[in-house]
Design a protein around this motif. Sequence first.
Motif, short mmCIF file in Angstrom:
data_model
loop_
_atom_site.label_atom_id
_atom_site.label_comp_id
_atom_site.label_asym_id
_atom_site.label_seq_id
_atom_site.Cartn_x
_atom_site.Cartn_y
_atom_site.Cartn_z
N ARG A 24 0.84 -1.20 0.00
CA ARG A 24 0.00 0.00 0.00
C ARG A 24 0.88 1.25 0.00
O ARG A 24 0.51 2.28 -0.55
CB ARG A 24 -0.90 0.01 1.23
CG ARG A 24 -1.83 -1.19 1.28
CD ARG A 24 -2.70 -1.14 2.50
NE ARG A 24 -3.18 -2.47 2.85
CZ ARG A 24 -3.84 -2.76 3.97
NH1 ARG A 24 -4.07 -1.79 4.86
NH2 ARG A 24 -4.25 -3.97 4.21
N ARG A 68 2.07 1.71 -3.48
CA ARG A 68 0.97 2.27 -4.26
C ARG A 68 0.89 3.79 -4.09
O ARG A 68 0.57 4.51 -5.03
CB ARG A 68 -0.34 1.60 -3.79
CG ARG A 68 -1.54 1.97 -4.61
CD ARG A 68 -2.67 1.01 -4.39
NE ARG A 68 -3.12 0.98 -3.00
CZ ARG A 68 -4.01 0.11 -2.53
NH1 ARG A 68 -4.53 -0.80 -3.32
NH2 ARG A 68 -4.37 0.14 -1.27
N TYR A 69 1.22 4.26 -2.89
CA TYR A 69 1.21 5.71 -2.67
C TYR A 69 2.23 6.39 -3.59
O TYR A 69 1.92 7.39 -4.24
CB TYR A 69 1.53 6.04 -1.21
CG TYR A 69 1.99 7.47 -1.03
CD1 TYR A 69 1.08 8.52 -1.10
CD2 TYR A 69 3.34 7.77 -0.85
CE1 TYR A 69 1.49 9.83 -0.98
CE2 TYR A 69 3.76 9.09 -0.73
CZ TYR A 69 2.84 10.10 -0.79
OH TYR A 69 3.26 11.40 -0.69
N TYR A 93 1.09 6.57 -7.04
CA TYR A 93 0.05 7.59 -7.19
C TYR A 93 0.69 8.97 -7.33
O TYR A 93 0.31 9.78 -8.17
CB TYR A 93 -0.84 7.55 -5.95
CG TYR A 93 -2.22 8.12 -6.17
CD1 TYR A 93 -3.27 7.31 -6.55
CD2 TYR A 93 -2.46 9.48 -5.99
CE1 TYR A 93 -4.53 7.83 -6.76
CE2 TYR A 93 -3.72 10.00 -6.19
CZ TYR A 93 -4.76 9.18 -6.57
OH TYR A 93 -6.00 9.71 -6.78
N GLN A 94 1.67 9.21 -6.48
CA GLN A 94 2.42 10.47 -6.50
C GLN A 94 3.12 10.68 -7.83
O GLN A 94 3.18 11.78 -8.35
CB GLN A 94 3.51 10.37 -5.43
CG GLN A 94 3.16 10.98 -4.12
CD GLN A 94 3.73 12.37 -4.05
OE1 GLN A 94 4.45 12.77 -4.96
NE2 GLN A 94 3.35 13.10 -3.02
N THR A 100 5.31 12.49 5.31
CA THR A 100 4.58 11.38 4.69
C THR A 100 4.64 10.11 5.54
O THR A 100 3.66 9.39 5.65
CB THR A 100 5.23 11.04 3.32
OG1 THR A 100 5.63 12.25 2.71
CG2 THR A 100 4.29 10.28 2.45
N MET A 110 1.58 7.72 7.10
CA MET A 110 1.46 6.27 6.91
C MET A 110 1.37 5.55 8.25
O MET A 110 0.61 4.61 8.42
CB MET A 110 2.69 5.74 6.16
CG MET A 110 2.75 6.15 4.71
SD MET A 110 4.24 5.46 3.95
CE MET A 110 4.07 6.09 2.28
#
Lengths: 303, 270
Positions: free
Chosen positions: B21, B24-25, B28-29, B106, B110
């Motif tokens: 996950r 995945r971040y 996305y970024q 960040t 998380m």
Amino acid sequence: MVARQLVKRFGDFLAVDGVDFEIGKGESFGFLGPNGAGKTSTMRMIACMSPLTSGTLRVLGMDPATDGPKIRSRIGLVAQEDTLDLELTVLDNLMIYGRYFDLPKKVIRERAERLLDFAQLTERAHDKVDPLSGGMKRRLTIARSLISEPDLLILDEPTTGLDPQARHLLWDRLYRLQQEGVTLVITTHYMDEAEQLCDRLVVMDHGRFAAEGAPRQLIEEFSTKEVVELRFRSGEHEDVAMRLADVAERAEVLPDRLLLYTTDGDGALAEVHRRGLSPESSLVRRSTLEDVFLRLTGRTLVD
Amino acid sequence: MTVEAQPVGGERHRSLPTWLRAVRYYAYQYKRTWKGSVTTSFLYPVLYLAAMGVGLGSLVNKHVGVVDGLSYLDFIAPGLLAATAMQVAGNESMYPVMGAIKWWRTYYAMLATPLSVLDVLLGHLGWIVLRLLMVSVIYLGVMAAFGTIHSPLAVLAIPAAVLTGLAFAAPISAYAAAQNTDVGFTTIYRFILIPLFLFSGTFFPVSQLPAWLQPIAYATPLFHGVRLCRGLTEGHLGWQAALVSTAYLVVVFLVGCWLAERSYAKRLVV
């Protein structure tokens, strides 16, 4: 949530010094205290982001030491400092956060629509976060913490640094959550915030609890019904306090004003004038948690 | 996707592992910057191979003939592939790691979710693997266009380059997670990444170095990355050299991971 003899130590510094508390489901519980009282350390332990030095803690019936991820999947955290992704849009921030909880995109989109409405950010959904005002960012952080529909919401100084209007809007939103049955744990150094939002609170100072109870109950217990605030020329307060010692139940000298604790504020003020004293300004008000704090610790909350 | 995959209660079906996950971040970024990044990944090998391989190479070939049995272009192209992997991994493990702690916070975002410190680290390294894959595939494509691939084994140069990058990413991340300022990063560039880039067999064989410097060059992870990539694209890699270099890089990577896990935990869990 149950804590027994909770201790957090950083090297030689004892941040949390053996506190006990219980917070029930649906309750709104506050930690009130000045900066450095140990509020944030306590929050971080409850949020399973910081291990205990000693003591026991159960959050949602589980042990943070072994079930941290499982507990965190059911709590929402609004940390003191925003951790939003400033380069992404408002909606993207909700999306990436929801994805950490592995929510399907469709579910996040549905919830995001409701949460943006709740946070009054619907019109800014596709704007970047960076230029948003402090109040908007805080509301977004709260909306984001709700994306996983947590059973427990932890807010660490949710309105610090916001203007009064933004604070009131935020309080209203938190009040609504409370009505919906979400358990709220709030730290604050604003007494009005604690009075507004908390069913029950602890006054925290130097890592310990100085008092515990409902806001009104604490005020009744530790303060008088009314307070007269008198402002004289600086340096005169000590002197005046001595001359007025018998007018009130208790007098407190602050650097910029003199506080008289009494059941009859107007009567006390009249007596002040009758004795030929003419303060530069005067105010009769109800007692607040600030007075409780002052009484318990001898210091004001916000320096 | 199942709709009943609700998170309430923490039980759901077919959930993505927590560390993925985090990967995945980053993906996305990346959607925000991928164009510039892909263009760079493409231009870098084109420019280097044209200038050094073809331009400088024509001089080298005229005066020296072959380098270690290879034309100069064939010699430096795989070397640059490994060196590029090192640089990409280094770049991704310095400012992005310190920034995720100090500036954008960040990692803290998380850690307020079901992700653990190890997930945060593995997410970061997992994303670097994807970045390295992208860069190496593009690089290999450019090498093919320059006609410097002489073996089907060249495909294996992709995992070799990824491994080379990881051997730098893990220990550098360990270092970066402990930093409060970027002063140390300049030191890493000046005293580690640039010297390695120049002297680890990328541009000329290590045997050309003074005898006392050679053991140092052999001990660097980049030397082993270069040896693997070159052997694979040119098809002359002996199995012993392959084994030694792979094992060496794996060990450096694992030790780096161990250090990084400790460094992340020390910084993030207080």
